[in-house]
Design an enzyme around this catalytic site. Structure first.
Site, PDB file in Angstrom:
ATOM      1  N   ARG A 171      11.583  -7.842   4.655  1.00 14.61           N
ATOM      2  CA  ARG A 171      12.740  -8.273   3.851  1.00 14.61           C
ATOM      3  C   ARG A 171      12.386  -8.281   2.371  1.00 14.61           C
ATOM      4  NH1 ARG A 171      14.150 -11.808   8.323  1.00 14.61           N
ATOM      5  NH2 ARG A 171      12.786 -13.418   7.476  1.00 14.61           N
ATOM      6  N   GLY A 219       0.793  -1.227   0.000  1.00 12.74           N
ATOM      7  CA  GLY A 219       0.000   0.000   0.000  1.00 12.74           C
ATOM      8  C   GLY A 219       0.830   1.283   0.000  1.00 12.74           C
ATOM      9  N   ASN A 234       3.246   5.125   9.186  1.00  9.87           N
ATOM     10  CA  ASN A 234       2.218   4.789   8.198  1.00  9.87           C
ATOM     11  C   ASN A 234       1.350   3.610   8.622  1.00  9.87           C
ATOM     12  OD1 ASN A 234       1.214   4.351   5.218  1.00  9.87           O
ATOM     13  ND2 ASN A 234       2.175   2.416   5.818  1.00  9.87           N
ATOM     14  N   ALA A 235       1.876   2.711   9.458  1.00  6.86           N
ATOM     15  CA  ALA A 235       1.142   1.487   9.823  1.00  6.86           C
ATOM     16  C   ALA A 235      -0.233   1.849  10.373  1.00  6.86           C
ATOM     17  CB  ALA A 235       1.931   0.701  10.866  1.00  6.86           C
ATOM     18  N   GLY A 236      -1.256   1.183   9.876  1.00  9.73           N
ATOM     19  CA  GLY A 236      -2.593   1.475  10.370  1.00  9.73           C
ATOM     20  C   GLY A 236      -3.589   0.415   9.965  1.00  9.73           C
ATOM     21  N   TYR A 289     -11.923   4.240  13.871  1.00 14.00           N
ATOM     22  CA  TYR A 289     -10.854   4.700  12.974  1.00 14.00           C
ATOM     23  C   TYR A 289     -10.765   6.227  12.992  1.00 14.00           C
ATOM     24  CZ  TYR A 289      -8.236   5.266   8.583  1.00 14.00           C
ATOM     25  OH  TYR A 289      -7.315   5.624   7.614  1.00 14.00           O
ATOM     26  N   GLY A 334     -18.955   6.673  10.040  1.00 10.04           N
ATOM     27  CA  GLY A 334     -19.136   5.329   9.487  1.00 10.04           C
ATOM     28  C   GLY A 334     -17.987   4.383   9.783  1.00 10.04           C
ATOM     29  N   PRO A 386      -3.578  11.821   3.106  1.00 15.48           N
ATOM     30  CA  PRO A 386      -3.268  11.477   1.710  1.00 15.48           C
ATOM     31  C   PRO A 386      -4.492  11.481   0.792  1.00 15.48           C
ATOM     32  CG  PRO A 386      -3.334   9.491   3.053  1.00 15.48           C
ATOM     33  CD  PRO A 386      -3.563  10.642   3.994  1.00 15.48           C
TER      34      PRO A 386
HETATM   35  N1  LIG Z   1      -6.071   4.043   1.552  1.00 16.87           N
HETATM   36  C1  LIG Z   1      -6.634   5.172   1.902  1.00 16.87           C
HETATM   37  O1  LIG Z   1      -7.552   5.692   1.241  1.00 16.87           O
HETATM   38  C2  LIG Z   1      -6.153   5.913   3.133  1.00 16.87           C
HETATM   39  C3  LIG Z   1      -6.679   7.187   3.380  1.00 16.87           C
HETATM   40  C4  LIG Z   1      -6.233   7.898   4.505  1.00 16.87           C
HETATM   41  C5  LIG Z   1      -5.273   7.337   5.326  1.00 16.87           C
HETATM   42  N2  LIG Z   1      -4.785   6.078   5.071  1.00 16.87           N
HETATM   43  C6  LIG Z   1      -3.765   5.541   5.974  1.00 16.87           C
HETATM   44  O2  LIG Z   1      -2.620   5.161   5.240  1.00 16.87           O
HETATM   45  C7  LIG Z   1      -1.892   4.174   5.975  1.00 16.87           C
HETATM   46  C8  LIG Z   1      -1.568   3.006   5.061  1.00 16.87           C
HETATM   47  O3  LIG Z   1      -2.781   2.361   4.708  1.00 16.87           O
HETATM   48  P1  LIG Z   1      -3.030   1.701   3.269  1.00 16.87           P
HETATM   49  O4  LIG Z   1      -4.160   2.407   2.659  1.00 16.87           O
HETATM   50  O5  LIG Z   1      -1.746   1.580   2.538  1.00 16.87           O
HETATM   51  O6  LIG Z   1      -3.606   0.281   3.723  1.00 16.87           O
HETATM   52  P2  LIG Z   1      -2.984  -1.187   3.729  1.00 16.87           P
HETATM   53  O7  LIG Z   1      -2.574  -1.565   2.347  1.00 16.87           O
HETATM   54  O8  LIG Z   1      -3.946  -2.013   4.459  1.00 16.87           O
HETATM   55  O9  LIG Z   1      -1.637  -1.011   4.574  1.00 16.87           O
HETATM   56  C9  LIG Z   1      -1.654  -0.930   5.970  1.00 16.87           C
HETATM   57  C10 LIG Z   1      -0.271  -1.286   6.427  1.00 16.87           C
HETATM   58  O10 LIG Z   1      -0.201  -1.172   7.857  1.00 16.87           O
HETATM   59  C11 LIG Z   1       0.411  -2.361   8.340  1.00 16.87           C
HETATM   60  N3  LIG Z   1       0.065  -2.685   9.710  1.00 16.87           N
HETATM   61  C12 LIG Z   1      -1.146  -2.997  10.235  1.00 16.87           C
HETATM   62  N4  LIG Z   1      -1.025  -3.335  11.534  1.00 16.87           N
HETATM   63  C13 LIG Z   1       0.294  -3.225  11.826  1.00 16.87           C
HETATM   64  C14 LIG Z   1       1.060  -3.444  12.979  1.00 16.87           C
HETATM   65  N5  LIG Z   1       0.500  -3.873  14.133  1.00 16.87           N
HETATM   66  N6  LIG Z   1       2.398  -3.236  12.944  1.00 16.87           N
HETATM   67  C15 LIG Z   1       2.990  -2.818  11.805  1.00 16.87           C
HETATM   68  N7  LIG Z   1       2.323  -2.617  10.648  1.00 16.87           N
HETATM   69  C16 LIG Z   1       0.992  -2.816  10.671  1.00 16.87           C
HETATM   70  C17 LIG Z   1      -0.056  -3.451   7.401  1.00 16.87           C
HETATM   71  O11 LIG Z   1       0.743  -4.597   7.551  1.00 16.87           O
HETATM   72  P3  LIG Z   1       0.109  -6.085   7.285  1.00 16.87           P
HETATM   73  O12 LIG Z   1      -0.178  -6.120   5.823  1.00 16.87           O
HETATM   74  O13 LIG Z   1       1.168  -7.021   7.715  1.00 16.87           O
HETATM   75  O14 LIG Z   1      -1.122  -6.179   8.118  1.00 16.87           O
HETATM   76  C18 LIG Z   1       0.096  -2.741   6.069  1.00 16.87           C
HETATM   77  O15 LIG Z   1       1.430  -2.784   5.620  1.00 16.87           O
HETATM   78  C19 LIG Z   1      -2.792   3.795   7.156  1.00 16.87           C
HETATM   79  O16 LIG Z   1      -2.360   4.510   8.318  1.00 16.87           O
HETATM   80  C20 LIG Z   1      -4.155   4.296   6.730  1.00 16.87           C
HETATM   81  O17 LIG Z   1      -5.006   4.561   7.830  1.00 16.87           O
HETATM   82  C21 LIG Z   1      -5.198   5.364   3.998  1.00 16.87           C
END
Ligand SMILES: NC(=O)c1ccc[n+]([C@@H]2O[C@H](COP(=O)([O-])OP(=O)(O)OC[C@H]3O[C@@H](n4cnc5c(N)ncnc54)[C@H](OP(=O)(O)O)[C@@H]3O)[C@@H](O)[C@H]2O)c1
Length: 233
Positions: free
Chosen positions: A48, A21, A87-89, A158, A154, A188
């Site tokens: 890795r 992501g 970024n983790a979420g 979060y 909704g 973002p």
């Molecule tokens: N996509 C959007 O529209 C959007 C909008 C606003 C903000 N965000 C934010 O952007 C960030 C990245 O999200 P994304 O959209 O790229 O979603 P994503 O593809 O689900 O990526 C989330 C990442 O966070 C990691 N993660 C979850 N729990 C974790 C933990 N306990 N320790 C370390 N890493 C962990 C996941 O690892 P695993 O795969 O191993 O679980 C994954 O690499 C998040 O903070 C999200 O809230 C996203």
């Protein structure tokens, strides 16, 4: 990025949740910009794999942000980190509402999004302050305000977690003011990832905006909530 440091070698950036992501795209963008990278992911295998894809010079470390010992362990292994991208979420409660969301889901969301980020910041920001230079980017969300000027209900856990992260960015910015460390939360916009599969914009589309926030000049903002001017998709 400052030229003075370039003479002594590149800055080092650490990204959490970089196995997929937005985190993975930001890691690639910072690598393209010449930073030394420490890629972290919840599992060591993902870290890795992502590191290997970026290049032989990239380090990968497992970092589960809910593990109380992991950030300090990685900090000891990785050496000085100048740029931190939190970024983790997780998004666990989409489709619920504040009156019926299972509170356990809110608890888990806060453990990862808020407390995990806080723990990582505590492991890396003090070193930045000591060295007099640092950039911290906390990935927040438009759910904190953007949808109609109020919190998005909704996915209430979060939204609360991301609002709290804006507060954390503000606290860290105040604590580090005048030390050479800049801390900002960024929104973002909506991006197509595992978390938000139906979106138009790709992680690579927002990575430059986040990388800009991670490489701000000395007179850049701190304590801000920065939004991608190209707008949410
Ligand atoms: N996509 C959007 O529209 C959007 C909008 C606003 C903000 N965000 C934010 O952007 C960030 C990245 O999200 P994304 O959209 O790229 O979603 P994503 O593809 O689900 O990526 C989330 C990442 O966070 C990691 N993660 C979850 N729990 C974790 C933990 N306990 N320790 C370390 N890493 C962990 C996941 O690892 P695993 O795969 O191993 O679980 C994954 O690499 C998040 O903070 C999200 O809230 C996203």
């Amino acid at each position: 990025m400052d030229d003075a440091h370039a003479a002594g070698g590149p800055r080092t950036a650490l990204i959490t949740g970089a196995g997929r992501g937005i985190g993975r795209a930001v890691a690639a963008e910072l690598h393209r910009r010449g930073l030394r990278l420490v890629v972290t992911a919840r599992t060591a295998g993902d870290a890795r794999e992502t590191a290997a894809r970026l290049g032989p010079d990239v380090a990968g470390h497992g970092l589960d942000v809910t593990d109380p010992d992991a950030p300090k362990r990685v900090a000891a292994d990785a050496g000085p980190v100048d740029v931190l991208v939190c970024n983790a979420g997780v998004l666990l409660d989409a489709g619920t509402d504040p009156l019926s969301v299972p509170v356990d889901l809110v608890d888990e969301t806060l453990r990862v999004n808020l407390l995990g980020t806080w723990r990582v910041a505590q492991a890396f920001v003090p070193g930045m302050v000591e060295r007099g230079w640092g950039r911290v980017v906390i990935i927040s969300s438009g759910t904190t305000a953007e949808f109609g000027g109020r919190l998005f209900g909704g996915a209430p856990g979060y939204s609360i977690s991301k609002s709290a992260l804006n507060g954390l960015a503000s606290l860290l910015a105040a604590q580090t003011e005048g030390t050479g460390v800049l801390v900002n939360a960024v929104n973002p916009g909506r991006v197509r990832t595992r978390m938000m599969p139906g979106q138009r914009r790709m992680p690579e589309d927002v990575a430059p905006f986040i990388a800009d926030a991670a490489t701000l000049p000395a007179d850049g903002p701190t304590g801000g909530f920065l939004t991608d001017k190209r707008g949410p998709g």
